[in-house]
Design an enzyme around this catalytic site. Structure first.
Site, PDB file in Angstrom:
ATOM      1  N   ASP A 197      -1.930  -2.964  -7.394  1.00  0.00           N
ATOM      2  CA  ASP A 197      -2.183  -2.135  -6.785  1.00  0.00           C
ATOM      3  C   ASP A 197      -3.211  -2.507  -5.622  1.00  0.00           C
ATOM      4  O   ASP A 197      -4.092  -2.682  -5.646  1.00  0.00           O
ATOM      5  CB  ASP A 197      -3.704  -1.165  -7.570  1.00  0.00           C
ATOM      6  N   HIS A 198      -2.603  -2.553  -4.354  1.00  0.00           N
ATOM      7  CA  HIS A 198      -3.449  -3.302  -3.156  1.00  0.00           C
ATOM      8  C   HIS A 198      -5.111  -2.618  -2.795  1.00  0.00           C
ATOM      9  O   HIS A 198      -5.714  -3.365  -2.039  1.00  0.00           O
ATOM     10  CB  HIS A 198      -2.647  -2.848  -2.213  1.00  0.00           C
ATOM     11  N   HIS A 260      -4.508   4.719  -6.544  1.00  0.00           N
ATOM     12  CA  HIS A 260      -5.282   3.402  -6.130  1.00  0.00           C
ATOM     13  C   HIS A 260      -6.266   4.734  -6.050  1.00  0.00           C
ATOM     14  O   HIS A 260      -8.104   4.289  -6.215  1.00  0.00           O
ATOM     15  CB  HIS A 260      -5.070   3.718  -4.566  1.00  0.00           C
TER      16      HIS A 260
HETATM   17  C1  BG6 Z   1       0.015   3.129   0.259  1.00  0.00           C
HETATM   18  C2  BG6 Z   1       0.985   4.469   0.350  1.00  0.00           C
HETATM   19  O1  BG6 Z   1       0.249   3.103  -1.274  1.00  0.00           O
HETATM   20  O2  BG6 Z   1      -1.118   3.200   0.997  1.00  0.00           O
HETATM   21  C3  BG6 Z   1       0.461   5.149   1.805  1.00  0.00           C
HETATM   22  O3  BG6 Z   1       1.721   4.091  -0.049  1.00  0.00           O
HETATM   23  C4  BG6 Z   1      -0.779   4.966   2.760  1.00  0.00           C
HETATM   24  O4  BG6 Z   1       1.160   6.200   1.751  1.00  0.00           O
HETATM   25  C5  BG6 Z   1      -1.147   3.188   2.449  1.00  0.00           C
HETATM   26  O5  BG6 Z   1      -0.969   4.981   3.511  1.00  0.00           O
HETATM   27  C6  BG6 Z   1      -2.871   3.689   2.370  1.00  0.00           C
HETATM   28  O6  BG6 Z   1      -3.316   1.858   2.396  1.00  0.00           O
HETATM   29  P1  BG6 Z   1      -4.483   1.789   3.535  1.00  0.00           P
HETATM   30  O7  BG6 Z   1      -5.015   0.215   2.952  1.00  0.00           O
HETATM   31  O8  BG6 Z   1      -4.015   1.384   4.556  1.00  0.00           O
HETATM   32  O9  BG6 Z   1      -5.677   2.521   2.918  1.00  0.00           O
END
Ligand code: BG6
Length: 510
Positions: A197-198, A260
């Site tokens: 989960d980034h 997230h």
């Molecule tokens: C991803 C989603 O996991 O996270 C995207 O699939 C979203 O739709 C993105 O835009 C958002 O990540 P960050 O790091 O740009 O907030």
């Protein structure tokens, strides 16, 4: 072999973090895809630049498109030159990395291709001293996760020196997530599976535990006695870009909230872990998630709001409606905005609403967690100032302009007693200068070290789905009203305001 619990832990010891992982091979499935080019290779290059990759490290790209090794390296070099944190690209660092990059064309279900992969890995072991250690990165669409892991197991590439990273989405509801866990754990043990989960790789997200547990002043107030409510907002200005066909099957709840945002919630609300070991932290998160009251079908109407963006203007740019986006069904009922009120039924949080709000095509890109404190007793200043005092807020800004702000009341200088809210601010940029590592950089490094702290455990993924399972089914029911349209460039549909107003609160405008 290192067990996950004996590896260095991100929160435990900064010196440990400098340690390099043991030599190993990283095999990327879906190597010709967008994720490899935009995130994985730039992150690996950054790690190489920082000296964090082990000696003998090699990357094998496994893809279904035929391609020569030189072509593959050249494409990756272009991607790294565009997306890496360290610019311009350092030829010596790139060349050292590139000599360990290989490509193998193959099919995910063809045993012969996996035999060839096993053979190549044995050869790399001999040439580069990688000791049989291999991390498989499943950067493919989820439909391929099971066939890849089964093909790996069939050729014996699932021994304890092999482990894997699984990309999102991890299922699309409780039943599919359970099934995926069941099938993955037929080929690999839970300890070998790293669900990514980034958001957990973001510096500001890791700082939540430090803010809460390395400071004395906050934790005493962190409960239902002092906190009125909590707002978690992840707003995006982007629409669905080129991902319309994926997104139309997912929607805001699956794409951002269930994964997230629930991680943000778990970290902000969990109890202090007794140590910083991966399993201990993950146990605390699961305990918290178990205390969240799942949203029942009967609650959907008053605990949630959903919307879909119509045409409008975002930051001065005219943008089309969701229904006009490529890949999207013109009659789609998929939500691009979701607002949800959750309750945590435990001693600490009973009665404190947690509001989650996410949407695409909102007026600005911002992710923040705001702890809204209760009002102080009005006795002292009520007679002098006939306006109610502003309440205290602690806002943790995840991105952009990462930092923490505390809103408090101060006396306006002058003879009269005027009270006005002011802000006390901490900014990462101002205090620490250097640009923080990208989330994928941090997570890949941890995965190479086999530190699972910042990855999702199987039971955790399932519990996050369980909380929303009935809601997802309700939203999919054709009898449920379609998402309410909102003009692109606004803060979502009117129902989102009604949801929070019903409890006497209002959304922040971050
Ligand atoms: C991803 C989603 O996991 O996270 C995207 O699939 C979203 O739709 C993105 O835009 C958002 O990540 P960050 O790091 O740009 O907030």
């Amino acid at each position: 072999m290192l067990s996950p619990n004996s590896t260095p832990n991100p929160f435990r010891d900064a010196a440990d973090r400098q340690r390099n992982p043991e030599p190993c091979v990283l095999v990327i499935f879906g190597a010709t895809g967008d994720l490899t080019a935009r995130k994985l290779l730039p992150a690996l290059y950054n790690l190489a630049h920082e000296g964090h990759l082990p000696t003998g490290f090699a990357i094998v790209g496994f893809g279904r498109r035929p391609k020569s090794e030189n072509e593959f390296r050249a494409e990756l070099r272009t991607a790294v030159a565009k997306h890496a944190r360290f610019q311009p690209i350092n030829p010596a660092v790139w060349d050292a990395l590139a000599t360990g990059i290989f490509y193998q064309h193959g099919d995910y279900t063809n045993p012969a291709d996996f035999q060839r992969l096993a053979q190549r890995l044995r050869q790399l072991d001999r040439e580069r001293g990688t000791g049989g250690r291999c991390l498989f990165y499943l950067a493919t669409p989820p439909a391929q996760f099971v066939e890849i892991t089964q093909s790996l197991a069939a050729v014996g590439l699932n021994d304890p020196d092999k482990w894997l990273i699984v990309e999102k989405p991890f299922g699309r509801n409780l039943a599919t997530a359970r099934e995926l866990n069941r099938l993955l754990t037929r080929a690999f043990t839970e300890r070998q599976i790293f669900r990514i989960d980034h958001y957990l790789g973001k510096e500001t997200v890791q700082n939540i535990l430090v803010l809460r547990f390395a400071n004395e002043i906050f934790e005493h107030l962190w409960n239902q006695k002092y906190v009125d409510h909590v707002q978690i907002t992840v707003a995006e200005t982007l629409g669905v870009e080129a991902r319309g066909s994926y997104y139309d099957q997912a929607g805001a709840l699956r794409d951002m909230v269930q994964n997230h945002m629930m991680q943000l919630l778990a970290l902000i609300a969990m109890e202090p872990p007794i140590t910083l070991e991966a399993e201990v932290i993950r146990d605390e998160k699961v305990k918290l998630l178990r205390a969240i009251r799942p949203i029942r079908a009967a609650d959907a109407a008053h605990c949630t709001a959903r919307g879909q963006y119509a045409a409008g203007a975002v930051q001065g740019q005219t943008v089309p409606a969701y229904l006009a986006e490529p890949g999207v069904n013109p009659k789609s009922r998929t939500e691009t905005f979701a607002a949800i009120r959750l309750h945590i039924e435990n001693w600490r949080w009973a009665g404190v609403p947690f509001y989650l709000r996410h949407g695409k095509r909102l007026p600005k890109r911002v992710a923040e967690i705001a702890i809204q404190f209760k009002a102080p007793p009005a006795v002292l200043f009520a007679a002098e100032t006939n306006v109610p005092l502003a309440t205290n807020t602690l806002a943790i800004r995840i991105q952009p302009d990462e930092g923490i702000t505390i809103r408090m009341n101060a006396k306006v200088p002058g003879a009269a007693l005027h009270i006005q809210p002011v802000k006390m601010e901490f900014r990462y940029g101002g205090s620490f200068g250097a640009r923080a590592p990208d989330a994928y950089e941090r997570l890949l490094h941890d995965a190479l070290l086999r530190d699972a702290t910042l990855f999702i455990r199987g039971d955790e993924a399932e519990r996050c789905w369980e909380i929303f399972d009935e809601l997802l089914a309700t939203w999919e029911d054709p009898a449920t009203p379609a998402p309410e349209p909102y003009e692109a460039g606004t803060w979502g549909p009117p129902a989102a305001d009604a949801l929070i107003r019903a409890m006497g609160h209002q959304w922040r405008r971050p």
